[in-house]
Design a protein around this motif. Structure first.
Motif, mmCIF file in Angstrom:
data_model
loop_
_atom_site.group_PDB
_atom_site.id
_atom_site.type_symbol
_atom_site.label_atom_id
_atom_site.label_comp_id
_atom_site.label_asym_id
_atom_site.label_seq_id
_atom_site.Cartn_x
_atom_site.Cartn_y
_atom_site.Cartn_z
ATOM 1 N N ASP A 577 0.799 -1.230 0.000
ATOM 2 C CA ASP A 577 0.000 0.000 0.000
ATOM 3 C C ASP A 577 0.833 1.283 0.000
ATOM 4 O OD1 ASP A 577 -2.693 -1.272 0.269
ATOM 5 O OD2 ASP A 577 -1.798 -2.007 2.127
ATOM 6 N N PRO A 578 1.696 1.496 -0.995
ATOM 7 C CA PRO A 578 2.457 2.744 -1.037
ATOM 8 C C PRO A 578 1.563 3.942 -1.355
ATOM 9 C CG PRO A 578 2.760 1.535 -3.076
ATOM 10 C CD PRO A 578 1.958 0.644 -2.168
ATOM 11 N N SER A 579 1.840 5.081 -0.728
ATOM 12 C CA SER A 579 1.062 6.301 -0.957
ATOM 13 C C SER A 579 2.005 7.494 -0.919
ATOM 14 C CB SER A 579 -0.028 6.437 0.109
ATOM 15 O OG SER A 579 -0.827 7.570 -0.112
ATOM 16 N N TRP A 580 1.860 8.414 -1.876
ATOM 17 C CA TRP A 580 2.808 9.507 -2.073
ATOM 18 C C TRP A 580 2.556 10.672 -1.113
ATOM 19 C CZ3 TRP A 580 6.835 9.102 -5.532
ATOM 20 C CH2 TRP A 580 6.748 8.095 -6.494
ATOM 21 N N SER A 581 3.643 11.305 -0.703
ATOM 22 C CA SER A 581 3.560 12.615 -0.058
ATOM 23 C C SER A 581 3.233 13.652 -1.132
ATOM 24 C CB SER A 581 4.880 12.964 0.628
ATOM 25 O OG SER A 581 5.923 13.078 -0.338
ATOM 26 N N PRO A 582 2.699 14.831 -0.757
ATOM 27 C CA PRO A 582 2.285 15.810 -1.781
ATOM 28 C C PRO A 582 3.434 16.339 -2.633
ATOM 29 C CG PRO A 582 2.128 16.754 0.410
ATOM 30 C CD PRO A 582 2.344 15.289 0.595
ATOM 31 N N ASP A 583 4.682 16.319 -2.114
ATOM 32 C CA ASP A 583 5.805 16.794 -2.916
ATOM 33 C C ASP A 583 6.451 15.686 -3.746
ATOM 34 O OD1 ASP A 583 7.086 15.293 -1.001
ATOM 35 O OD2 ASP A 583 8.241 16.960 -0.141
ATOM 36 N N GLY A 584 5.964 14.458 -3.612
ATOM 37 C CA GLY A 584 6.494 13.348 -4.396
ATOM 38 C C GLY A 584 7.867 12.881 -3.961
ATOM 39 N N GLN A 585 8.338 13.310 -2.796
ATOM 40 C CA GLN A 585 9.678 12.947 -2.336
ATOM 41 C C GLN A 585 9.672 11.821 -1.308
ATOM 42 O OE1 GLN A 585 12.432 14.262 -3.793
ATOM 43 N NE2 GLN A 585 10.879 15.233 -5.100
ATOM 44 N N SER A 586 8.482 11.410 -0.854
ATOM 45 C CA SER A 586 8.394 10.366 0.165
ATOM 46 C C SER A 586 7.199 9.468 -0.117
ATOM 47 C CB SER A 586 8.253 10.978 1.568
ATOM 48 O OG SER A 586 9.341 11.815 1.874
ATOM 49 N N LEU A 587 7.255 8.259 0.425
ATOM 50 C CA LEU A 587 6.164 7.301 0.334
ATOM 51 C C LEU A 587 5.884 6.744 1.723
ATOM 52 C CD1 LEU A 587 7.261 5.341 -2.848
ATOM 53 C CD2 LEU A 587 5.063 6.485 -2.626
ATOM 54 N N VAL A 588 4.618 6.696 2.099
ATOM 55 C CA VAL A 588 4.232 5.985 3.301
ATOM 56 C C VAL A 588 3.721 4.612 2.867
ATOM 57 C CG1 VAL A 588 1.870 6.903 3.291
ATOM 58 C CG2 VAL A 588 2.862 6.058 5.417
ATOM 59 N N PHE A 589 4.049 3.572 3.648
ATOM 60 C CA PHE A 589 3.603 2.229 3.294
ATOM 61 C C PHE A 589 3.379 1.425 4.565
ATOM 62 C CE2 PHE A 589 8.173 1.823 3.713
ATOM 63 C CZ PHE A 589 8.361 0.577 4.305
ATOM 64 N N GLY A 590 2.734 0.281 4.416
ATOM 65 C CA GLY A 590 2.461 -0.587 5.545
ATOM 66 C C GLY A 590 2.820 -2.016 5.230
ATOM 67 N N ARG A 591 2.226 -2.921 5.963
ATOM 68 C CA ARG A 591 2.428 -4.354 5.765
ATOM 69 C C ARG A 591 1.069 -4.992 5.461
ATOM 70 N NH1 ARG A 591 7.942 -4.553 5.151
ATOM 71 N NH2 ARG A 591 8.886 -3.170 6.699
ATOM 72 N N ILE A 592 1.066 -6.242 5.031
ATOM 73 C CA ILE A 592 -0.213 -6.903 4.771
ATOM 74 C C ILE A 592 -0.865 -7.275 6.094
ATOM 75 C CG2 ILE A 592 0.457 -7.748 2.506
ATOM 76 C CD1 ILE A 592 0.968 -10.472 3.742
ATOM 77 N N ASN A 593 -2.204 -7.298 6.095
ATOM 78 C CA ASN A 593 -2.894 -7.643 7.333
ATOM 79 C C ASN A 593 -2.887 -9.146 7.544
ATOM 80 O OD1 ASN A 593 -4.683 -8.182 5.251
ATOM 81 N ND2 ASN A 593 -6.475 -7.696 6.467
ATOM 82 N N ASP A 594 -3.439 -9.568 8.656
ATOM 83 C CA ASP A 594 -3.357 -10.956 9.069
ATOM 84 C C ASP A 594 -4.020 -11.863 8.048
ATOM 85 O OD1 ASP A 594 -2.683 -13.045 10.623
ATOM 86 O OD2 ASP A 594 -3.866 -12.473 12.368
ATOM 87 N N ALA A 595 -3.444 -13.047 7.884
ATOM 88 C CA ALA A 595 -3.996 -14.056 7.003
ATOM 89 C C ALA A 595 -3.535 -15.404 7.526
ATOM 90 C CB ALA A 595 -3.530 -13.842 5.556
ATOM 91 N N MET A 596 -3.937 -16.471 6.862
ATOM 92 C CA MET A 596 -3.564 -17.791 7.339
ATOM 93 C C MET A 596 -2.049 -17.945 7.407
ATOM 94 S SD MET A 596 -4.842 -21.445 5.879
ATOM 95 C CE MET A 596 -6.542 -20.908 5.928
ATOM 96 N N GLY A 597 -1.341 -17.310 6.467
ATOM 97 C CA GLY A 597 0.113 -17.364 6.478
ATOM 98 C C GLY A 597 0.724 -16.137 7.095
#
Length: 743
Positions: A577-597
Motif C-alpha cells: 500500500d504505497p502512498s505519495w507525499s504531496p511533494d512526491g519525495q516520500s512514500l508511506v507504506f504498511g504491511r499486509i494484514n493478518d492471514a492464514m500465512g
C-alpha cells in the motif's frame, strides 16, 4: 507445459470435416448444427459470430487476418461497416466463452492484423463419417513416426483415432517437414519428461453440477482457501451473494443450490470438514481478517451451533473416529476431545497448516502449508505412528503451488491441486505414493478445492470462471457499468490533473492510458502480480504493490512509459500500500494484514524518503495497515488490522484519532483532501462511506448489497474518477461445481 507445446508444434493429421465436432476445454462446437455447447449445455451464439468462431477454430495458433474474415463472411462484393460488424462478432464470441480482450484465454487480438485462437483444439468426427486422408503414404509415415512422442503426452496418434489434439488445415506438407515437426515434438517432450517426474494422461470426462456461478473460490492473494464437503447426497459449499459469505447445500442429483441457515454465532462461516458419519460440519468464523477464530459444530440438517471449548484456530478437521478434533494454531497441531478435556499438543510443524485430511484408515495425515513470505503452497504429511512432518512432492512446481488434497477411492488415490503454466489443475497420486503424479484436468477453467465422495471413485471440485465489471455510482446511488477501456479494471487511479489513468485488471496486470483510453500501455511484465498502483503527484511515475512468483509483496517504482521498473526496498518481508507525499519525495507504506500465512514480525507504518533512502516509523502506528496520504499532505488515513476501525493521523501534530465508521477497506482521498471514501466491507449492507475531514461527519453514498438485483457475488471499491465519483468492481460470476470419475 503441454498446452504451450501445442502452440509451438503443428503435427500433420486429418483435417476436420464439415460435420465434425470441435472441442476446446469444456466447450464443443457442432459445425453441422451450428451450435456451441459448454459441459452439455447449449450456449446461444448468433450466425455471424458462429462463423467467425468456426474460422478461428479451423486454424488454432495461427493468425486469421481481418481481410480473410471479411472475404469469408461477407464476400468481396458486399458493402458493410466491416470493422464494426467484425468487432461486434468477436465481442459476442467472447461473451459466450467468458473471455476477455485484456486477458484472453481463447481469442487473442493482434492489432491491425486479425485474431488468433490460442487454446488447444481437438475434434471428434461424427459417428460413422469417414475421415479424409490426403497423401496417405506421407500421412501414415508422419502419424506412425509421431506415435511414441504423442503417447508420451497422453495422445493417441493412431490414424484411426477419433480425437486429435491439434487441428492442421493443410495435410499436403513435404515429408521432411513432417519428420522435422515430429522430431521437434519428440525433443520437447523428452526434455519435459526428463526435467520432471510427473506423468500425464488423457483428462477424464468432466460433468458440470451447478450453473449459477456464485460458489466462492479460493483467493491466493490473501491465503483464503475455501473448503467444501459432502455426505454423499449433498455438497456443502461456500457461497458469495452481494458480498455476503455463506454456506449452501448442493444436490448431487440435480445441482440445485439451497442456502443453509447457519446460526448467527457463525456470521461468516468457513468450512473445515464434515464428521465421518456425515452428520455435522466443523466451521469457523472468518468475518474478521484475523486468522485464528473460534470453532463451531453445526448439524448438516440445521440446528444450533456448538462452540468447541475456548479454542481459536485457523483450520481444523475431525479425527477418523469422530470423537476428537485436530486443529491448527500457529505452527502447531492440537488434539481436543469433544468431552471437553484439555487440548494436547499433537505435533509441531515448520509452518502454518491448513486443509487437514486423514487417510480413511487413520494412519496418515496430509495437509497443506503456506509460506508467509513467498506465499508458496506445499503438501506435507505425517504418520500417526511417529507424528514427524515431511514434505510431499518437493520441487514438483516452481514456485511451489501444491495444496488442498483429498483421499479418494477409499484411500487408494490422493487428489490435489497444483499450478503450472499459469493454470491451476487437479492431479492425483496413487495412494500413499509421493511420486509420479498424473494430471486429471487441463483447463481452461481454474480447477481447485477437490472433495471426494465418501464411497466410490467420484471427485467434486470447483471450476473458477471469474467475471466482473467496473461500475460507477450515480448521484442517486445506483450502479451503472463503466463502458469502454476501463470496463475490466479492478483498481483505478487518475493523475492529479486527470489526464492519465492507471489500472489493474483481474489478471494482476498494470496498464495506463490517457483519459480517453488512447495510448494504452502495459507497464509490468506478465510475471508480475500487481495489487494496486498510485501516480506520483507530477504524473511521471507510479508506486505499486506487486509481487513476483514465489516472492513477497514488495513496493516498486515504474515510469509512466513502463521504464525503470525497480523495487523500492531491499527486504525479505511483505510491504504494501504505497502512498505519495504531496511533494512526491516520500512514500508511506504498511504491511499486509493478518492471514492464514501471517508473518511473525510486527506490522507498523513507515515513511521512505526517496532522496536520502532513509526510512522512519510513523509514531503509534503499531497494528495499522493500508495507509493513504492526503493530497494536501495534512493527514494519513489507515486501517486497523481487523478492518474494524479507520484512523486519521495528523502529520503536523503526530496524533491519531478514530473515525466514526464501523469498518473500512480500500480508503481513497478525494482530490481536494476534504473527504475520505471507504468501503464498509464488514457491514452486511456493503456501504461506501464519505467521511468529511477534519470534522468526521459520515455520509453513506451507496449500499452495494441493495444496488443490484441480487446478481453480484462480491464488490471491491476500485477508486474515484476525476470528479470523485466512486468506482466499484462488481464480480458477477465466480465458480461452479464439477465432477469426474477416477475410473
Amino acid at each position: 507445459m503441454i498446452k504451450s507445446m501445442t502452440h509451438l508444434f503443428h503435427i500433420p493429421m486429418q483435417t476436420p470435416i464439415a460435420n465434425s465436432r470441435l472441442t476446446f476445454g469444456l466447450y464443443e462446437v457442432d459445425l453441422q448444427a451450428g451450435e456451441l455447447w459448454k459441459a452439455g449445455f447449449r450456449i446461444k451464439l448468433q450466425g455471424q459470430p458462429f462463423k467467425v468462431l468456426t474460422a478461428l477454430l479451423e486454424r488454432p495458433g495461427q493468425v486469421v487476418t481481418r481481410e480473410e474474415l471479411q472475404l469469408r463472411l461477407w464476400g468481396k462484393d458486399t458493402v458493410v461497416d466491416f470493422d464494426h460488424s467484425l468487432g461486434t462478432a468477436i465481442n459476442k464470441i467472447r461473451e459466450a466463452l467468458g473471455d476477455s480482450a485484456e486477458n484472453p484465454r481463447f481469442i487473442e487480438t493482434l492489432a491491425r492484423r486479425g485474431y488468433r485462437f490460442i487454446a488447444p483444439v481437438g475434434y471428434v468426427p461424427a459417428e460413422g463419417t469417414p475421415q479424409p486422408v490426403s497423401e496417405p503414404d506421407k500421412e501414415a509415415a508422419s502419424t506412425e513416426s509421431a506415435a511414441p512422442a504423442l503417447a508420451a503426452i497422453g495422445v493417441q496418434a493412431d490414424s484411426r483415432s477419433s480425437v486429435v489434439p491439434v487441428i492442421q488445415t493443410s495435410t499436403a506438407r513435404p515429408l521432411w517437414w513432417a519428420i522435422a515437426s515430429v522430431a521437434l515434438v519428440s525433443v520437447a517432450v523428452a526434455g519435459y519428461l526428463a526435467g520432471t517426474s510427473r506423468a500425464t494422461t488423457a483428462p477424464p470426462h468432466i460433468t458440470q453440477i451447478t450453473h449459477d456461478g456464485h460458489l466462492a473460490p479460493s483467493v491466493n492473494t490473501i491465503e483464503n482457501h475455501m473448503a467444501s464437503a459432502t455426505d454423499g447426497v449433498r455438497l456443502f459449499a461456500p457461497t458469495l451473494e452481494n458480498g455476503h459469505a455463506g454456506l449452501a447445500a448442493v444436490s448431487l442429483s440435480g445441482g440445485s443450490v439451497t442456502p443453509m441457515s447457519i446460526p448467527p454465532e457463525v456470521a461468516s462461516p468457513a468450512l473445515g470438514n464434515i464428521s465421518p458419519d456425515g452428520s455435522q460440519l466443523l466451521l469457523r468464523d472468518h468475518l474478521s481478517p484475523e486468522s485464528e477464530q473460534p470453532l463451531w459444530i453445526v448439524p448438516t440438517l440445521g440446528g444450533s451451533a456448538l462452540r468447541v471449548g475456548n479454542i481459536l484456530a485457523h483450520d481444523a478437521t475431525w479425527m477418523p473416529d469422530g470423537k476428537e478434533i485436530l486443529y491448527a494454531i500457529g505452527n502447531d497441531l492440537y488434539l481436543t476431545h469433544l468431552t471437553g478435556n484439555k487440548p494436547e499438543l499433537y505435533a509441531s510443524l515448520p509452518g502454518r497448516a491448513f486443509w487437514l485430511r486423514w487417510e480413511p484408515n487413520g494412519k496418515l495425515l496430509r495437509f497443506s502449508m503456506i509460506d508467509p513470505i513467498s506465499h508458496t503452497l506445499s503438501l506435507w504429511q505425517l504418520a500417526a505412528s511417529d507424528r514427524r512432518p515431511e514434505p510431499v512432492l518437493a520441487g514438483f512446481s516452481n514456485p511451489s503451488s501444491e495444496c488442498c488434497g483429498v483421499w479418494a477411492n477409499g484411500g487408494r488415490t490422493f487428489v490435489f491441486q497444483s499450478s503450472h503454466g499459469g493454470n491451476t489443475d487437479l492431479w492425483k497420486l496413487s495412494g500413499e505414493s509421493t511420486k509420479n503424479p498424473v494430471r486429471l484436468t487441463d483447463g481452461p477453467l481454474e480447477f481447485q478445492s477437490p472433495v471426494a465422495a465418501p464411497n466410490g471413485s467420484r471427485v467434486f471440485f470447483l471450476g473458477v470462471d471469474a467475471r466482473s465489471e467496473l461500475e460507477r455510482v450515480t448521484p442517486n446511488g445506483e450502479l451503472v457499468p463503466e463502458k469502454g477501456f476501463l470496463s475490466s479494471a479492478v483498481r483505478v487511479d487518475y493523475t492529479r490533473d486527470g489526464k492519465w489513468v492507471a489500472w489493474t485488471d483481474s489478471a494482476g496486470q498494470l496498464w495506463r492510458a490517457n483519459a480517453s483510453g488512447e495510448e494504452k500501455l502495459l507497464l509490468t511484465p506478465d510475471t508480475f502480480d500487481v495489487f494496486l498502483a498510485h501516480w506520483s503527484p507530477d504524473g511521471s511515475r507510479l508506486a505499486l504493490m506487486a509481487r513476483e512468483p514465489g516472492k513477497a509483496w514488495q513496493i516498486y517504482l515504474v515510469g509512466a512509459n513502463g521504464n525503470d521498473l525497480a523495487p523500492l526496498l531491499q527486504e525479505s518481508r511483505n510491504a504494501a500500500d504505497p502512498s505519495w507525499s504531496p511533494d512526491g519525495q516520500s512514500l508511506v507504506f504498511g504491511r499486509i494484514n493478518d492471514a492464514m500465512g501471517k508473518e511473525n514480525a510486527s506490522r507498523t507504518l513507515h515513511i521512505f524518503h526517496l532522496k536520502t533512502n532513509q526510512m522512519e516509523q510513523v509514531p503509534a502506528s503499531d497494528g495499522l495497515f493500508s495507509p493513504r496520504w492526503s493530497p494536501d499532505g495534512h493527514y494519513i488515513a489507515a486501517l486497523t488490522l481487523d478492518q474494524r476501525q479507520v484512523k486519521l493521523y495528523d502529520v503536523a501534530d503526530h496524533t491519531w484519532k478514530a473515525l466514526s465508521v464501523p469498518s473500512g477497506a480500500d480508503p481513497v482521498w478525494a482530490s481536494d483532501s476534504r473527504s475520505l471514501y471507504v468501503h464498509g466491507s464488514l457491514v452486511p449492507a456493503q456501504p461506501i462511506y464519505r467521511v468529511s475531514i477534519p470534522d468526521g461527519h459520515v455520509q453513506e453514498i451507496v449500499r452495494l448489497a441493495d444496488s443490484r438485483e441480487n446478481d453480484a457475488v462480491d464488490y471491491v471499491f476500485g477508486g474515484l474518477t476525476q470528479d470523485n465519483t466512486p468506482l466499484i468492481r462488481a464480480r458477477i460470476f465466480a465458480g461452479n461445481f464439477y465432477s469426474l470419475d477416477l475410473k
